[in-house]
Design an enzyme around this catalytic site. Structure first.
Site, PDB file in Angstrom:
ATOM      1  N   ASP A 148       0.841  -1.198   0.000  1.00 47.89           N
ATOM      2  CA  ASP A 148       0.000   0.000   0.000  1.00 47.89           C
ATOM      3  C   ASP A 148       0.886   1.262   0.000  1.00 47.89           C
ATOM      4  OD1 ASP A 148      -1.772   2.031   0.499  1.00 47.89           O
ATOM      5  OD2 ASP A 148      -2.618   1.152   2.334  1.00 47.89           O
ATOM      6  N   GLU A 168      28.933  11.716   5.082  1.00 50.68           N
ATOM      7  CA  GLU A 168      29.165  10.354   5.554  1.00 50.68           C
ATOM      8  C   GLU A 168      29.197   9.395   4.366  1.00 50.68           C
ATOM      9  OE1 GLU A 168      25.906   8.100   7.383  1.00 50.68           O
ATOM     10  OE2 GLU A 168      24.891  10.021   7.562  1.00 50.68           O
ATOM     11  N   CYS A 187      24.952  11.750  10.303  1.00 54.30           N
ATOM     12  CA  CYS A 187      24.221  12.959   9.885  1.00 54.30           C
ATOM     13  C   CYS A 187      24.513  14.164  10.764  1.00 54.30           C
ATOM     14  CB  CYS A 187      22.719  12.694   9.882  1.00 54.30           C
ATOM     15  SG  CYS A 187      22.262  11.325   8.836  1.00 54.30           S
ATOM     16  N   THR A 243      13.505   5.343   2.225  1.00 52.81           N
ATOM     17  CA  THR A 243      14.032   6.568   2.855  1.00 52.81           C
ATOM     18  C   THR A 243      15.330   7.019   2.191  1.00 52.81           C
ATOM     19  OG1 THR A 243      15.338   5.475   4.579  1.00 52.81           O
ATOM     20  CG2 THR A 243      13.029   5.839   5.071  1.00 52.81           C
ATOM     21  N   SER A 288      17.036   2.383  15.784  1.00 54.05           N
ATOM     22  CA  SER A 288      17.566   3.714  15.456  1.00 54.05           C
ATOM     23  C   SER A 288      16.549   4.802  15.797  1.00 54.05           C
ATOM     24  CB  SER A 288      17.992   3.801  13.978  1.00 54.05           C
ATOM     25  OG  SER A 288      16.876   3.840  13.118  1.00 54.05           O
ATOM     26  N   HIS A 297      16.531  16.728  12.547  1.00 54.22           N
ATOM     27  CA  HIS A 297      17.153  15.887  11.520  1.00 54.22           C
ATOM     28  C   HIS A 297      16.042  15.023  10.928  1.00 54.22           C
ATOM     29  CE1 HIS A 297      19.309  13.044   9.252  1.00 54.22           C
ATOM     30  NE2 HIS A 297      19.024  12.042  10.062  1.00 54.22           N
ATOM     31  N   LYS A 317       7.274  12.941  14.947  1.00 54.08           N
ATOM     32  CA  LYS A 317       7.305  12.132  16.173  1.00 54.08           C
ATOM     33  C   LYS A 317       8.237  12.763  17.206  1.00 54.08           C
ATOM     34  CE  LYS A 317       6.233   7.541  14.541  1.00 54.08           C
ATOM     35  NZ  LYS A 317       6.624   6.161  14.452  1.00 54.08           N
ATOM     36  N   ASN A 351      15.988  11.274   2.470  1.00 52.03           N
ATOM     37  CA  ASN A 351      17.060  11.574   3.421  1.00 52.03           C
ATOM     38  C   ASN A 351      18.279  12.113   2.662  1.00 52.03           C
ATOM     39  OD1 ASN A 351      18.661  11.728   5.684  1.00 52.03           O
ATOM     40  ND2 ASN A 351      18.447   9.582   6.279  1.00 52.03           N
ATOM     41  N   SER A 395      23.641   8.948  13.640  1.00 52.33           N
ATOM     42  CA  SER A 395      23.678   7.591  14.187  1.00 52.33           C
ATOM     43  C   SER A 395      25.052   7.250  14.720  1.00 52.33           C
ATOM     44  CB  SER A 395      23.294   6.589  13.093  1.00 52.33           C
ATOM     45  OG  SER A 395      21.908   6.602  12.918  1.00 52.33           O
TER      46      SER A 395
END
Ligand code: HMG
Length: 389
Positions: free
Chosen positions: A30, A80, A112, A153, A202, A234, A243, A277, A310
């Site tokens: 979906d 990176e 990042c 992503t 993560s 970020h 979130k 990203n 990360s």
């Protein structure tokens, strides 16, 4: 000196994109999982003749429309997805942009987060020598394994910023909150060209780092949650930013309605939804998205920034939008760049994904493809040759 911060800001992304509906259809899932679930619509795919160097130079070139590039005293290059273990990608950019031979150049890495480190170091350099101008560039190509949870992503982009005294866009406050912890949520050993990712973990570490960095920020800054009008996070994908903001509001027992909370982040998410990203560049492309897309005058407003890399290193910092900033933006150029992009079919996406990766001195000549100002023409004798398009 009164203030230091971002004087000019410009970004670049590739002219190719894959709509996530196309990826969803190929994977027979979906499309709302991408459009709603992670809040992403498109992923930018670098052309065959494009890499972090050409993207970086294309992002920075507009900054020198009205003034000489010879004024740059230092170029800090954050990435990176480096192309060399030894030579800084910034040295190629130094030539492509015609920077002065006395300009210092170095590359920085911590996933990042490195662009934020570069900006803070640039502010420190300018504080020491107030007449200087430091160029900060972050440039990355986010590539994940095919058919992995991270595939949707992916993305690519570069941001270029001039850091100066008495800046025209954003003054950056001296107080920051930091958090570092040795964790394995996302990393890329030297022998791999895609990262190893513990995706769900993560996202948890990202939120934990936000809380820790915010708590550390509150120990040194007098600012409180309600002093901020907007927040830039970020953005590995736009839902992560939303979130994060709800998490921070909850930590601060903020009585705002969800709609108000979303209003504090939504304009910073617009470009990320269209690019995916861009790793080190993502936070500052998010800031560009806020100042170029918000319908109101943001002058005088406080912006909170959360940078996450990360591994992990995180930082919360703050800044104030400068009066008259709208006159110094590249909004029209960015809008045209995004509108003129070419949509890929799934097969074209796969062809770009499997970019030639010359091994052991093998020569590759790249056919012209990018519409950016600079391109990678060939690799031969282990040397990369860049030209103006
Ligand atoms: P996943 O596990 O496939 O997705 O990938 P999911 O099953 O968790 O679904 C995602 C969301 O979509 C969920 O919402 C679902 O409910 C929803 P949530 O529970 O999160 O609110 N959903 C739907 N919604 C509407 N309609 C539907 C539907 N189906 C599902 N039909 C994951 C998610 C994050 C694991 C994956 O994208 C991934 O591994 N990404 C790469 C890692 C990453 O981005 N991590 C973020 C934090 S780490 C970071 O930011 C650093 C980084 O940038 C690297 C660096 O620092 O260098 C990555």
């Amino acid at each position: 000196m009164s203030s230091v911060g971002i004087d000019q800001i410009s970004f670049y992304t590739s002219n190719h994109f894959l709509d996530l509906r196309t990826l969803a259809s190929a994977h027979k899932i979906d499309p709302e999982k991408y459009y709603l679930g992670i809040g992403q619509e498109k992923i930018a795919m670098a052309a065959h003749d494009e890499d972090i160097v050409t993207m970086a130079a294309s992002a920075a070139a507009p900054l020198f429309k009205d003034e000489s590039s010879k004024i740059i005293s230092t170029l800090l290059f954050a990435t990176e997805t480096s192309i060399d273990q030894s030579k800084s990608a910034g040295v190629y950019v130094h030539r492509l942009l015609g920077l002065h031979e006395n300009c210092r150049v170095v590359e920085l890495k911590q996933a990042c987060y490195s662009a934020t480190a570069a900006v803070q170091m640039a502010c420190a350099l300018v504080s020491r020598e107030p007449s200087s101008t430091v160029l900060v560039i972050a440039s990355d190509i986010a590539k994940y394994d095919l058919d992995s949870p991270g595939e949707a992503t992916q993305g690519c982009g570069a941001i270029a910023m001039l850091i100066r005294a008495n800046p025209k866009i954003l003054t950056i406050d001296p107080h920051v909150g930091n958090y570092t912890e040795d964790v394995m949520d996302f990393w890329r050993p030297n022998y791999r060209n895609t990262p190893i990712v513990d995706g769900k973990y993560s996202t948890k570490i990202y939120l934990k780092s936000l809380k820790k960095a915010w708590e550390n920020f509150c120990q040194s800054s007098h600012l409180e949650f309600n002093d901020f009008q907007h927040f830039c996070y970020h953005l590995p994908f736009s839902r992560m930013g939303q979130k994060a903001h709800r998490h921070l509001a909850k930590i601060n027992k903020c009585p705002l309605q969800m709609a108000d909370i979303d209003a504090q982040t939504q304009h910073s998410l617009i470009y990320n939804k269209l690019l995916g990203n861009s790793y080190a560049a993502a936070l500052f492309i998010g800031f560009t998205s806020l100042i170029e897309n918000h319908p109101s005058d943001l002058a005088g407003q406080k912006i909170g920034f959360f940078s996450y890399g990360s591994g992990c290193v995180a930082e919360f910092f703050s800044g104030t939008i400068v009066q008259g900033y709208q006159e110094h933006l590249f909004s029209d150029e960015h809008r045209v760049m995004l509108e003129k992009r070419n949509e890929l079919t799934y097969d074209e996406y796969l062809a770009l994904y499997t970019v030639p990766d010359p091994q052991e001195g093998e020569s590759v000549v790249f056919a012209p493809d990018t519409t950016g100002r600079f391109r990678l023409a060939k690799i031969s004798d282990h040397k990369r040759e860049y030209v103006q398009s």
